[in-house]
Write a protein that holds these residues in place. Structure first.
Motif, mmCIF file in Angstrom:
data_model
loop_
_atom_site.group_PDB
_atom_site.id
_atom_site.type_symbol
_atom_site.label_atom_id
_atom_site.label_comp_id
_atom_site.label_asym_id
_atom_site.label_seq_id
_atom_site.Cartn_x
_atom_site.Cartn_y
_atom_site.Cartn_z
ATOM 1 N N LEU A 117 -7.199 -28.965 17.616
ATOM 2 C CA LEU A 117 -6.585 -27.841 17.848
ATOM 3 C C LEU A 117 -5.146 -28.147 17.295
ATOM 4 O O LEU A 117 -4.072 -27.374 17.016
ATOM 5 N N VAL B 25 -9.235 -22.625 16.784
ATOM 6 C CA VAL B 25 -8.600 -23.551 15.776
ATOM 7 C C VAL B 25 -7.893 -22.658 14.459
ATOM 8 O O VAL B 25 -8.412 -21.493 14.483
ATOM 9 N N ASP B 26 -6.909 -23.296 13.971
ATOM 10 C CA ASP B 26 -6.183 -22.542 12.982
ATOM 11 C C ASP B 26 -7.273 -22.464 11.824
ATOM 12 O O ASP B 26 -7.228 -21.268 11.135
ATOM 13 N N LYS B 27 -8.104 -23.205 11.366
ATOM 14 C CA LYS B 27 -9.055 -23.221 10.328
ATOM 15 C C LYS B 27 -10.267 -23.888 10.572
ATOM 16 O O LYS B 27 -10.233 -24.989 11.322
ATOM 17 N N THR C 117 -2.700 -30.226 18.175
ATOM 18 C CA THR C 117 -1.609 -30.359 19.233
ATOM 19 C C THR C 117 -1.769 -31.588 20.028
ATOM 20 O O THR C 117 -2.314 -32.536 19.728
ATOM 21 N N GLU D 2 -14.972 -23.762 15.532
ATOM 22 C CA GLU D 2 -14.210 -22.658 15.592
ATOM 23 C C GLU D 2 -13.243 -22.658 16.980
ATOM 24 O O GLU D 2 -12.239 -21.777 16.712
ATOM 25 N N LYS D 3 -13.738 -23.043 17.763
ATOM 26 C CA LYS D 3 -12.658 -22.714 19.220
ATOM 27 C C LYS D 3 -13.030 -23.730 20.358
ATOM 28 O O LYS D 3 -14.108 -24.561 20.029
#
Length: 637
Positions: A568, A589-591, A570, A447-448
């Motif tokens: 991420l 994260v975007d998804k 990037t 998630e992050k």
């Protein structure tokens, strides 16, 4: 004899005399002498250390005088004695009577005796219906329920007609007997065909047909359940396994099987469909049809450093001849051809071994230990077959088809891989949990990413590792710079009576961001009940080792910045921008990205070839026992 005193000695004696009789503070008295020499500063520094040591001794003595009580301890998950899924007697007598069902008038909802008698004489299913009450069919509860539901709603044969078993039935019967080709025990799906002698004489065979019908349907449904979710319930093995068992619409599945033009293919579709499973299936077929290869054995306890001697040296060289690549054998032909069977591990042989280690992605240190021997001595076919079967079972706990974008951690391989479009984009070494702090086996979603993270110390570490040190030295955490809370309020560790605590649940400990932080620059989070995540680490040297089970359960990354950039979406410059301010920061994260924290001792590499690994936690043995228990339970019933 006249004694001569130096200037420093006179100052020292004078200071002692003044200290003895003067009411003034010591600091004021010694300042003139200190100006002359640093000797007294050193003297009083020694005294200060002595005072601290004395205070520590008094504290330890006070602890010893308190009533003795065992320190609290948090234990990790345990392995259990596996209990197989309970089988039940299928409640076939609850299937609705087809005579009554078909005799019901849809207009008046009244059954007539004439209609019932007519149906009983002409309906094949009705002819065998009485047999149901005498059938003692043991099966899984969900299979029993599906049989009753299915045949009550549609009371007719699926697998037989007046000539015996249908083509679909015979195809499915054969497929069930080949269940071992997908790692399932085919003895669990054995069904006897209808009595051929009865068919030959033309006698009424509907009773035997009904027996075959129910047993085949039960076997098909059981296969569907086992193929899709696994034969074993992972949570029953240990608390280190965390998977919910999958559920199927078995009534609907049985209808589809009967109507399918290719029932065998339909049956096989309940197995995982991903490339990983197809690779395992192909490997199993090859192993089952292969003869045992030439194998050279090396004593498993061999440990050899350069310059030492061992009678296993000749087997080591022979293994390199057998398993080394053609390029390696060409480049090191001199070392191989000049070896004459000596026990001494010479510099020339060290060079050869280092090349072999490098070729097998091992630490090329020239030390011959367990990992190097494992690479030199290939598993027997029998061992490989067992590992592949266990891998196929574990694959059934995962989604049948893995997501195109995912992160896959394989603990026995000490490796993590990031996938995009179902292709490996990034792979690196990891450190996983010690045997006493095993990393769990489960699925989740990333998630992050948290940069410059705090480390919230788990309760198990506070209780098992920090508490004994805090009882001896309450200021332990203060000195190391940890933040401590007690009952939700910030506190110094020295202000807490650690000895009186029966539990550390009211205590919170976290380490602020910084160079010494146990999580390094970042952590990648997929929140779960086990508090496991991927993170950086200051202990970089451990990645150079072949065996990397050193953590408390979390997964340490060799290149955390690259993994953070991947999840991420990037680049590394962006990751550096998040880290550089040295401030705690979270980026989502975007998804959510599926992450599999898995355990496979056989698994395909990027090229699709199966690689084999050591059973670092002994989980293969636990799963083998569970298999044996389940097969015994099923066949006995």
């Amino acid at each position: 004899m006249t004694r001569k005193f130096t200037k420093n000695a006179v100052i020292l004696l004078t200071a002692f005399t003044i200290i003895e009789v003067s009411p003034l503070p010591i600091v004021q008295l010694v300042q003139p002498a200190a100006a002359e020499n640093n000797f007294l500063n050193a003297l009083f520094g020694v005294n200060a250390r002595k005072r601290r040591q004395a205070e520590k001794k008094r504290r330890e003595e006070a602890l010893r005088q308190q009533p003795k009580k065992p320190a609290p301890r948090i234990r990790g998950a345990r392995y259990k004695t596996y209990i197989a899924d309970k089988l039940v007697t299928a409640k076939l007598d609850q299937i609705v009577d087809p005579v009554t069902t078909s005799a019901v008038s849809h207009n008046e909802n009244i059954a007539t005796t004439a209609q019932a008698n007519s149906t009983a004489k002409t309906d094949p299913f009705a002819l065998g219906f009485e047999t149901l009450s005498s059938l003692n069919l043991k099966t899984l509860p969900e299979v029993s329920e599906a049989l009753v539901t299915h045949y009550s709603s549609s009371p007719s044969y699926r697998w037989v007609n007046e000539n015996g078993p249908t083509k679909q039935a015979l195809a499915l019967h054969k497929a069930l007997q080949e269940a071992y080709m997908v790692g399932l025990p085919n003895e669990n799906y054995t069904v006897d065909l209808p009595n051929a002698a009865v068919l030959a004489t033309g006698e009424s065979a509907w009773s035997d047909y009904m027996r075959f019908e129910m047993e085949l349907s039960a076997a098909i449904l059981t296969y569907m359940v086992d193929a899709s979710r696994g034969l074993i319930s992972p949570k029953k093995i240990s608390g280190y396994h965390d998977f919910k068992r999958k559920k199927l619409d078995l009534d609907k599945a049985l209808f589809k099987a009967a109507l399918s033009d290719n029932p065998t293919e339909f049956l096989h579709s309940f197995n995982p469909s991903g490339e990983h499973f197809l690779a395992l299936k192909s490997e199993l077929a090859e192993l089952l049809g292969a003869e045992e290869k030439e194998r050279i054995t090396i004593a498993p306890d061999t440990f050899l450093k350069p310059g030492k001697s061992s009678p296993e040296m000749r087997n080591i060289v022979a293994s390199i001849r057998l398993k080394g690549s053609e390029e390696l054998k060409t480049n090191y032909a001199f070392e191989l051809n000049t070896y004459r069977g000596d026990d001494l591990y010479t510099p020339e042989l060290v060079t050869l071994v280092k090349a072999f280690q490098k070729e097998n992605n091992l630490s090329d240190d020239g030390i011959i230990g367990r990992k190097t021997i494992r690479a030199m001595v290939e598993d027997s076919n029998a061992v490989k077959i067992e590992k592949v079967k266990l891998a196929m079972e574990r694959a059934r706990w995962l989604p049948g088809k893995l997501a195109d974008r995912r992160v896959f951690i394989n603990q026995p391989a000490y490796n993590v891989t990031y996938y995009e479009n179902n292709k490996s984009k990034l792979s690196m070494r990891v450190v996983v949990g010690k045997k006493s702090n095993q990393t769990n086996f489960f699925d989740d979603e990333i998630e992050k990413v948290e940069f410059n993270p705090y480390w919230g110390v788990p309760q198990s570490i506070i209780t098992n590792e920090m508490l004994p040190k805090l009882r001896a030295d309450p200021s332990y955490l203060d000195r190391l710079g940890y933040e401590v809370s007690y009952n939700g309020r910030r506190s110094s560790s020295s202000s807490i009576d650690w000895y009186s605590l029966n539990s550390t649940r009211a205590v919170g400990v976290r380490q602020p961001p910084g160079r010494k932080n146990a999580l390094g620059e970042l952590k990648i989070l997929f929140p779960n009940a086990h508090a496991i995540y991927m993170h950086d680490t200051p202990a970089k040297k451990l990645f150079g080792r072949d065996t990397r089970a050193f953590s408390h359960g979390c997964v340490r990354l060799q290149d955390p910045r690259a993994m953070a950039a991947a999840v991420l979406g990037t680049d590394l410059n962006s990751i550096e921008g998040h880290i550089a301010p040295r401030k705690n920061k979270t980026v989502f994260v975007d998804k959510p990205i599926p992450v599999h924290v898995s355990y496979f001792t056989a698994w395909p590499n990027d090229a699709g070839a199966i690689e084999y690994f050591d059973d670092v936690y002994g989980r293969d043995k636990a799963l083998q026992k569970a298999f044996a228990t389940t097969i015994k339970s099923r066949t006995a019933s």
